[in-house]
Design a protein around this motif. Structure first.
Motif, mmCIF file in Angstrom:
data_model
loop_
_atom_site.group_PDB
_atom_site.id
_atom_site.type_symbol
_atom_site.label_atom_id
_atom_site.label_comp_id
_atom_site.label_asym_id
_atom_site.label_seq_id
_atom_site.Cartn_x
_atom_site.Cartn_y
_atom_site.Cartn_z
ATOM 1 N N UNK A 83 5.028 -49.926 17.888
ATOM 2 C CA UNK A 83 5.497 -48.768 17.117
ATOM 3 C C UNK A 83 6.779 -48.214 17.724
ATOM 4 N N UNK A 84 7.634 -47.654 16.885
ATOM 5 C CA UNK A 84 8.868 -47.028 17.336
ATOM 6 C C UNK A 84 8.514 -45.828 18.207
ATOM 7 N N UNK B 159 0.021 -44.674 11.448
ATOM 8 C CA UNK B 159 0.156 -46.111 11.215
ATOM 9 C C UNK B 159 1.458 -46.616 11.835
ATOM 10 N N UNK B 160 1.458 -47.859 12.216
ATOM 11 C CA UNK B 160 2.584 -48.420 12.953
ATOM 12 C C UNK B 160 3.823 -48.561 12.070
ATOM 13 N N UNK B 161 4.931 -48.029 12.567
ATOM 14 C CA UNK B 161 6.267 -48.281 12.025
ATOM 15 C C UNK B 161 7.068 -48.866 13.174
ATOM 16 N N UNK B 162 7.570 -50.071 13.002
ATOM 17 C CA UNK B 162 8.256 -50.758 14.083
ATOM 18 C C UNK B 162 9.759 -50.582 14.061
ATOM 19 N N UNK B 163 10.449 -51.411 14.830
ATOM 20 C CA UNK B 163 11.905 -51.398 14.882
ATOM 21 C C UNK B 163 12.450 -52.684 14.264
ATOM 22 N N UNK C 142 16.475 -50.412 15.837
ATOM 23 C CA UNK C 142 16.385 -49.131 15.144
ATOM 24 C C UNK C 142 15.094 -49.039 14.343
ATOM 25 N N UNK C 143 14.600 -47.816 14.093
ATOM 26 C CA UNK C 143 13.353 -47.658 13.339
ATOM 27 C C UNK C 143 13.457 -48.240 11.932
ATOM 28 N N UNK C 144 12.377 -48.894 11.519
ATOM 29 C CA UNK C 144 12.314 -49.376 10.141
ATOM 30 C C UNK C 144 11.989 -48.220 9.206
ATOM 31 N N UNK C 145 12.198 -48.410 7.956
ATOM 32 C CA UNK C 145 11.932 -47.361 6.966
ATOM 33 C C UNK C 145 10.581 -47.526 6.292
#
Length: 516
Positions: free
Chosen positions: A387-388, A396-400, A405-408
């Motif tokens: 995760x970012x 919930x996981x939001x990655x890079x 950079x963070x994904x949308x």
């Protein structure tokens, strides 16, 4: 040809090499705040004077089930609750000057239970899972086999030296961890006489609640706060919240305790707040069973004090009992229960209240008090998923992306479903998920359905159960090491990797008791 270099010249060359490396560090590296802060921490450690002085008092904090992953997730949650990213945060006790790792196995189990682990801390030896203060020679659940193998606890030894004693827990006082301070039984589940087997009765074993009242050669433990009223009351007696007792012997142990000690007995928040200022003997039982999770405490019918309130009140009472000192054990018992339910929210919230109680104790206790913070064991609780930084720890996981950079959008697993940062290796989370889930519910009769689509589910709500890999009726303990943190006189003995039973010996060394 082998060239011999004089030792002095070799040392000078080494120092020159180090200086040469330091001189090539760019200013944007040495001025970076990460660099500056880390350098300051090392300097503080360099100036730390080992504290091996004699302690007057000892407070042992036990976060039941608080493994390292629980601490990590809790510190992030605490930081995020303040509007920070969270990862840079420290829990109150994580800044204590001394830290070690503790091996938690029981003599008969690779993955331990709370009875065996707390017995190790309370007596200085390891023993079987499920037994309280019985040497490993005895058999679990067999009263006769335990005779002659009873162990002396830290509370007994302290009281023999004139020290006062106290125990605080958000679990039942008769539950494994708090009970290990005073009870001796081959079965942790013998909390009241209704659970005693015919063999136990015939062989002369007594239940844990009775042992609490009968503890010690004097008038017993000086202050005790927690749950477990049902094990002190007869089955035909109802408590302040209308719940019946469990005892079949007709004995009201709360009345027996008051007759023995002439102490103050309270059952609710109002009674707790009204404890006389000069009280030096107090028993508070605030729930029929375990006390509420901290996030749900306001919903208690009769009202319950917080762990912080119980801790500070216990210290205040013990301080009034003279100048010989005290030993206090404080357990945050429901971290463990939330994990067993696969409910990270309440496990982390109770961990944060635990950290608050420790901070309050440190401010209230004097410089003559050794404070040790540890757990009895961990849980199969995981934090993963790339995760970012700053991603909601309960979310919930939001990655890079490839640029870092963070994904949308949410990161999806190979089944095209999102997943949470926090999860469990086993437990109820395999079979039932949803924001309406109650953390204390049982789903044994529901079909095993596997992964759910979490896209539209708010995983940060109190009742959400994290996913689990292996379906079990209850999530299990884990077997890895847990941590121990210390501050105050004798804290310097807390270093390295130690066996869990060493904690007893550290306490005795710090108090200068030299138990043999």
């Amino acid at each position: 040809m082998k060239i011999l270099i004089p030792k002095a010249l070799c040392l000078a060359m080494t120092l020159c090499a180090i200086n040469a490396v330091a001189s090539v560090l760019p200013s944007y590296q040495t001025s970076d705040q990460w660099f500056v802060d880390a350098k300051d921490v090392v300097e503080q450690r360099n100036n730390l004077v080992a504290d091996t002085n004699k302690a007057k008092n000892v407070i042992l904090f036990v976060g039941d089930g608080m493994g390292v992953s629980t601490m990590t997730a809790a510190r992030i949650l605490q930081g995020q609750m303040r509007g920070e990213t969270g990862e840079e945060n420290f829990l109150s006790f994580e800044r204590f000057p001394y830290t070690g790792l503790v091996k938690t196995y029981n003599t008969n189990q690779q993955t331990p239970d709370s009875a065996g682990t707390m017995t190790a801390m309370a007596t200085g030896i390891k023993t079987k899972a499920g037994v309280l203060n019985i040497a490993p020679n005895g058999l679990r659940g067999d009263c006769d086999s335990s005779k002659g193998f009873e162990l002396t606890t830290i509370f007994e030894y302290a009281e023999a030296q004139g020290l006062s004693t106290g125990v605080v827990s958000t679990a039942r006082i008769t539950h494994a961890t708090p009970a290990a301070t005073f009870a001796k039984t081959p079965e942790r589940n013998w909390e009241s006489d209704d659970k005693l087997t015919d063999e136990a009765k015939a062989a002369g074993c007594t239940d844990i609640a009775t042992q609490f009242v009968e503890f010690g050669k004097g008038d017993g433990i000086d202050v005790a706060f927690g749950g477990g009223r049902r094990h002190f009351l007869p089955k035909d007696v109802t408590d302040i919240e209308g719940k019946a007792g469990k005892r079949t012997d007709g004995v009201n142990l709360t009345e027996k305790w008051q007759e023995k000690t002439q102490g103050t007995y309270v059952e609710d928040k109002a009674g707790f707040d009204s404890i006389p200022a000069d009280a030096t003997k107090v028993l508070g039982l605030f729930n029929a069973s375990h006390m509420r999770y901290e996030s749900d405490r306001a919903n208690d019918v009769a009202g319950e004090p917080s762990l912080t309130e119980m801790t500070t009140k216990a210290i205040d009472i013990l301080n009034k009992r003279g100048d010989k000192g005290y030993v206090l054990v404080v357990e945050s018992g429901r971290i463990d229960h939330a994990h067993h339910a696969g409910n990270a929210y309440n496990a982390l919230k109770d961990t944060l209240e635990y950290a608050n109680a420790i901070n309050a104790a440190k401010e209230l206790a004097g410089d003559d008090t050794l404070i040790m913070v540890t757990a009895d064991h961990g849980h199969v609780f995981t934090m993963a998923g790339y995760a970012v930084r700053g991603n909601p720890i309960l979310g919930k996981v939001v990655g890079t992306d490839r640029s870092g950079n963070p994904k949308s959008e949410l990161t999806l697993a190979r089944d095209e479903l999102p997943y949470t940062t926090l999860g469990y290796t086993n437990g109820l989370g395999f079979r039932n998920l949803g924001s309406e889930t109650n953390a204390d519910a049982s789903y044994a009769d529901e079909p095993i359905t596997g992964r759910h689509d979490l896209t539209a589910i708010d995983t940060t709500l109190p009742g959400f159960h994290q996913e689990a890999l292996i379906p079990l009726g209850s999530e299990t303990h884990s077997g890895e090491d847990i941590s121990v943190h210390a501050v105050g006189p004798g804290a310097a003995y807390v270093q390295g990797v130690i066996e869990q039973n060493s904690i007893f010996h550290i306490i005795n060394k710090a108090l200068g008791l030299n138990a043999e």
